[in-house]
Motif scaffolding. Structure first.
Motif, short mmCIF file in Angstrom:
data_model
loop_
_atom_site.label_atom_id
_atom_site.label_comp_id
_atom_site.label_asym_id
_atom_site.label_seq_id
_atom_site.Cartn_x
_atom_site.Cartn_y
_atom_site.Cartn_z
N ALA A 160 10.08 -158.58 4.88
CA ALA A 160 10.45 -159.80 5.60
C ALA A 160 9.43 -160.04 6.71
O ALA A 160 9.73 -159.85 7.89
N ARG A 161 8.24 -160.45 6.31
CA ARG A 161 7.08 -160.59 7.20
C ARG A 161 6.68 -159.22 7.75
O ARG A 161 6.47 -159.05 8.96
N TYR A 162 6.54 -158.26 6.85
CA TYR A 162 5.99 -156.95 7.18
C TYR A 162 4.49 -157.04 6.96
O TYR A 162 4.02 -157.15 5.83
N MET A 163 3.73 -157.03 8.05
CA MET A 163 2.31 -157.38 8.00
C MET A 163 1.42 -156.15 7.82
O MET A 163 0.44 -155.94 8.55
N GLN A 164 1.79 -155.32 6.85
CA GLN A 164 0.97 -154.19 6.47
C GLN A 164 0.78 -154.22 4.95
O GLN A 164 1.72 -154.53 4.22
N VAL A 165 -0.42 -153.91 4.50
CA VAL A 165 -0.69 -153.84 3.07
C VAL A 165 -0.22 -152.49 2.55
O VAL A 165 -0.66 -151.44 3.03
N LEU A 166 0.68 -152.50 1.58
CA LEU A 166 1.18 -151.26 1.01
C LEU A 166 0.12 -150.60 0.13
O LEU A 166 -0.66 -151.28 -0.54
N SER A 167 0.11 -149.29 0.12
CA SER A 167 -0.84 -148.56 -0.71
C SER A 167 -0.51 -148.73 -2.18
O SER A 167 0.62 -149.09 -2.55
N ASN A 168 -1.48 -148.47 -3.04
CA ASN A 168 -1.25 -148.54 -4.48
C ASN A 168 -0.12 -147.61 -4.89
O ASN A 168 0.71 -147.95 -5.73
N ASP A 169 -0.08 -146.43 -4.28
CA ASP A 169 0.93 -145.44 -4.63
C ASP A 169 2.33 -145.96 -4.33
O ASP A 169 3.24 -145.86 -5.17
N LEU A 170 2.53 -146.55 -3.15
CA LEU A 170 3.86 -147.05 -2.79
C LEU A 170 4.21 -148.28 -3.64
O LEU A 170 5.37 -148.45 -4.03
N CYS A 171 3.23 -149.12 -3.95
CA CYS A 171 3.49 -150.28 -4.80
C CYS A 171 3.99 -149.85 -6.17
O CYS A 171 4.92 -150.45 -6.73
N ILE A 172 3.41 -148.80 -6.71
CA ILE A 172 3.83 -148.29 -8.01
C ILE A 172 5.26 -147.75 -7.93
O ILE A 172 6.09 -148.00 -8.80
N LYS A 173 5.56 -147.02 -6.86
CA LYS A 173 6.91 -146.45 -6.70
C LYS A 173 7.97 -147.54 -6.56
O LYS A 173 9.12 -147.34 -6.97
N LEU A 174 7.59 -148.68 -5.99
CA LEU A 174 8.56 -149.76 -5.74
C LEU A 174 8.44 -150.89 -6.76
O LEU A 174 9.01 -151.97 -6.55
N ALA A 175 7.74 -150.67 -7.84
CA ALA A 175 7.48 -151.72 -8.82
C ALA A 175 8.78 -152.36 -9.31
O ALA A 175 9.73 -151.67 -9.70
N GLY A 176 8.83 -153.68 -9.24
CA GLY A 176 9.99 -154.43 -9.73
C GLY A 176 11.16 -154.47 -8.80
O GLY A 176 12.17 -155.12 -9.10
N ARG A 177 11.07 -153.80 -7.63
CA ARG A 177 12.20 -153.82 -6.70
C ARG A 177 11.77 -154.09 -5.26
O ARG A 177 12.55 -153.86 -4.33
N ALA A 178 10.55 -154.56 -5.05
CA ALA A 178 10.07 -154.92 -3.71
C ALA A 178 9.63 -156.38 -3.72
O ALA A 178 8.79 -156.78 -4.53
N ILE A 179 10.20 -157.17 -2.81
CA ILE A 179 9.90 -158.59 -2.71
C ILE A 179 9.19 -158.86 -1.39
O ILE A 179 9.64 -158.42 -0.33
#
Length: 282
Positions: A168-187
């Motif tokens: 919700a306007r979190y102004m940090q770029v998530l790492s590839n690793d965290l993006c993979i862990k949250l795939a399909g459930r992070a908006i």
């Protein structure tokens, strides 16, 4: 006693799929209350969402039978109780309009979610979180501590059993690793009408180009910055007299509304991934 469930599925398209699913539910003693389907001719895939009531108090039997049906038609499927609100964790930085809007809608019963925690790299909104009785976790992020910070964030997300993570306007770029862990459930909510004006300061870019429309985009988070499957978008008018500050202020309402709709549809199991796109049964 009846219970309401939501079934979502996708599979290779073929004749008779609607009949197969509806006939299966009839055989199980279920009553369909809402159904929608979509045939994607470009990919050859079929998508369906069915909301139904089921009188059997043990859904395990239904799931076993569903697994057999899914195997026959090569289906990817999920079954969820409509009564269970989706456990959610919110991430925010220093702009709180989307956070405040989601919290208000949640407490007002307008979103079928259960906000379990708020995570922020700043302390600004700990009092807002406390006013809603939501645990607030301050986790500073620097280049040197990013890996440790994300590990702690994911630990909280897992501990809360979160099915949904909202940036919700979190102004940090998530790492590839965290993006993979949250795939399909992070908006994520991006304050631009993607694919235009990616990155951290889209209102400045929009003002520099003299656009007549500004917008907001809610999309799933992927390792490619601001490239994830789009769930919802909307726009607001702009003209030559607008300053960057004007565009930023006007855009806040659009961002909040777009993000709220995306969260609502996701938590109601109305969004199904279709490659780099989405199918949204509104």
């Amino acid at each position: 006693m009846t219970q309401a469930y939501i079934l979502t599925l996708s599979c290779p398209d073929r004749r008779g799929l609607v009949h197969a699913v509806s006939g299966f539910l009839l055989e199980q003693g279920a009553n369909i209350e809402e159904a929608a389907q979509y045939n994607d001719s470009a990919t050859g895939l079929f998508f369906m969402r069915v909301q139904f009531v089921f009188s059997d108090t043990d859904p395990a039997t239904l799931k076993t039978a569903l697994a057999e049906l899914a195997e026959r038609f090569e289906m990817r499927w999920s079954l969820h109780s409509q009564a269970e609100n989706m456990k959610t964790v919110l991430l925010v930085s220093k702009d709180g309009h989307c956070l405040n809007d989601l919290l208000f809608r949640w407490k007002s019963g307008l979103l079928p979610i259960d906000i379990r925690a708020i995570i922020s790299n700043h302390r600004d909104f700990y009092q807002l979180a406390a006013s809603y009785n939501v645990p607030f976790h301050h986790i500073p992020v620097t280049a040197a501590t990013k890996a440790q910070a994300e590990a702690r964030q994911f630990e909280i997300i897992q501990a809360e059993g979160a099915e949904l993570v909202v940036l919700a306007r979190y102004m940090q770029v998530l790492s590839n690793d965290l993006c993979i862990k949250l795939a399909g459930r992070a908006i994520n909510i991006h304050h631009s009408f993607l694919p235009s004006f990616k990155g951290a300061k889209p209102y400045y870019q929009a003002h520099d180009r003299g656009v007549k429309l500004i917008g907001a985009t809610a999309h799933y988070v992927t390792a490619d910055l601001d490239e994830g499957p789009i769930i919802e978008q909307d726009v607001a008018r702009a003209d030559h007299t607008d300053t960057v500050e004007d565009l930023t202020a006007r855009g806040r309402d659009t961002e909040s509304q777009v993000l709220a709709r995306a969260v609502k549809w996701h938590s109601e199991r109305r969004v199904i991934l279709n490659g780099h796109k989405t199918v949204v049964f509104r």
